[in-house]
Design an enzyme around this catalytic site. Sequence first.
Site, PDB file in Angstrom:
ATOM      1  N   HIS A   1     100.271   8.886  69.345  1.00 44.69           N
ATOM      2  CA  HIS A   1      98.864   9.185  69.604  1.00 44.69           C
ATOM      3  C   HIS A   1      97.982   8.119  68.956  1.00 44.69           C
ATOM      4  O   HIS A   1      98.285   7.604  67.877  1.00 44.69           O
ATOM      5  CB  HIS A   1      98.509  10.568  69.055  1.00 44.69           C
ATOM      6  CG  HIS A   1      97.190  11.081  69.542  1.00 44.69           C
ATOM      7  ND1 HIS A   1      96.944  11.375  70.864  1.00 44.69           N
ATOM      8  CD2 HIS A   1      96.023  11.334  68.882  1.00 44.69           C
ATOM      9  CE1 HIS A   1      95.696  11.810  70.995  1.00 44.69           C
ATOM     10  NE2 HIS A   1      95.122  11.784  69.806  1.00 44.69           N
TER      11      HIS A   1
ATOM     12  N   HIS B   1      89.109  10.272  70.689  1.00 46.95           N
ATOM     13  CA  HIS B   1      90.415  10.121  71.346  1.00 46.95           C
ATOM     14  C   HIS B   1      90.490  11.079  72.527  1.00 46.95           C
ATOM     15  O   HIS B   1      89.608  11.919  72.724  1.00 46.95           O
ATOM     16  CB  HIS B   1      91.541  10.429  70.346  1.00 46.95           C
ATOM     17  CG  HIS B   1      91.482  11.832  69.807  1.00 46.95           C
ATOM     18  ND1 HIS B   1      92.602  12.594  69.595  1.00 46.95           N
ATOM     19  CD2 HIS B   1      90.424  12.632  69.446  1.00 46.95           C
ATOM     20  CE1 HIS B   1      92.267  13.777  69.116  1.00 46.95           C
ATOM     21  NE2 HIS B   1      90.960  13.820  69.016  1.00 46.95           N
TER      22      HIS B   1
ATOM     23  N   CYS C   1      95.671   9.402  75.808  1.00 42.78           N
ATOM     24  CA  CYS C   1      95.087   8.772  74.612  1.00 42.78           C
ATOM     25  C   CYS C   1      95.058   7.249  74.684  1.00 42.78           C
ATOM     26  O   CYS C   1      94.023   6.615  74.447  1.00 42.78           O
ATOM     27  CB  CYS C   1      95.828   9.241  73.361  1.00 42.78           C
ATOM     28  SG  CYS C   1      97.564   8.742  73.261  1.00 42.78           S
TER      29      CYS C   1
END
Length: 208
Positions: A159, A175, A107
Amino acid sequence: MKNLALTLVTLFTVCLSTEVTAQVQPKKVTTVTKTSLKPQQKTKENLTIAEINKRMNAVDDEFDNKSSKKEEKSDYCYMTEQLINVANDYQGIRYQWGGMSRSGMDCSGFVKTAFNQFKVDLPRTSREMASRGERVSKNEAKPGDLIFFKNGGSRVINHVGIVIEVNGDDIKFIHSATSKGVSINSTKEAYYSKGFVQINRVYDRQVL
């Protein structure tokens, strides 16, 4: 001769009488009287004024709409458009821990790679990225902002993605997910709604 003289005198007398009568008789004077507008005509005039006002208001509304569009256009940022184009170009690339290339990305590797193309240097991890830029509220989110999560029950940010579209409280972001690689999801989805933490703005749209 007497008869001729009598005829001439009679004819002269008639002509003189006619001329005098013509001079004495008054000339006819044509008078113009001003008549007031009938009720129907007044109503028609009022309607005409109302119609003019209506049209003037329409012109004002059109001007306001154009001004509003100009203001919206002033919010446009070329870098944001290009950043989203770059990010979308990576769609489908598989997830790879520590990856930062088309062979695989995690990510933060995906986000850093996208921003690198615009000379915006970000840290390598999502947790470090969360400390950069200006933190904004969810209802202030704009395309190009970074969005952070604590997924999988984590106590810390683990994340990050890039906001690409905002519709009210529905924020779509791109993402690199462990399950699908580089893809698009929404904060309306239960998993991401639960893990949402914050949004950061890491570049100035007035400059770039």
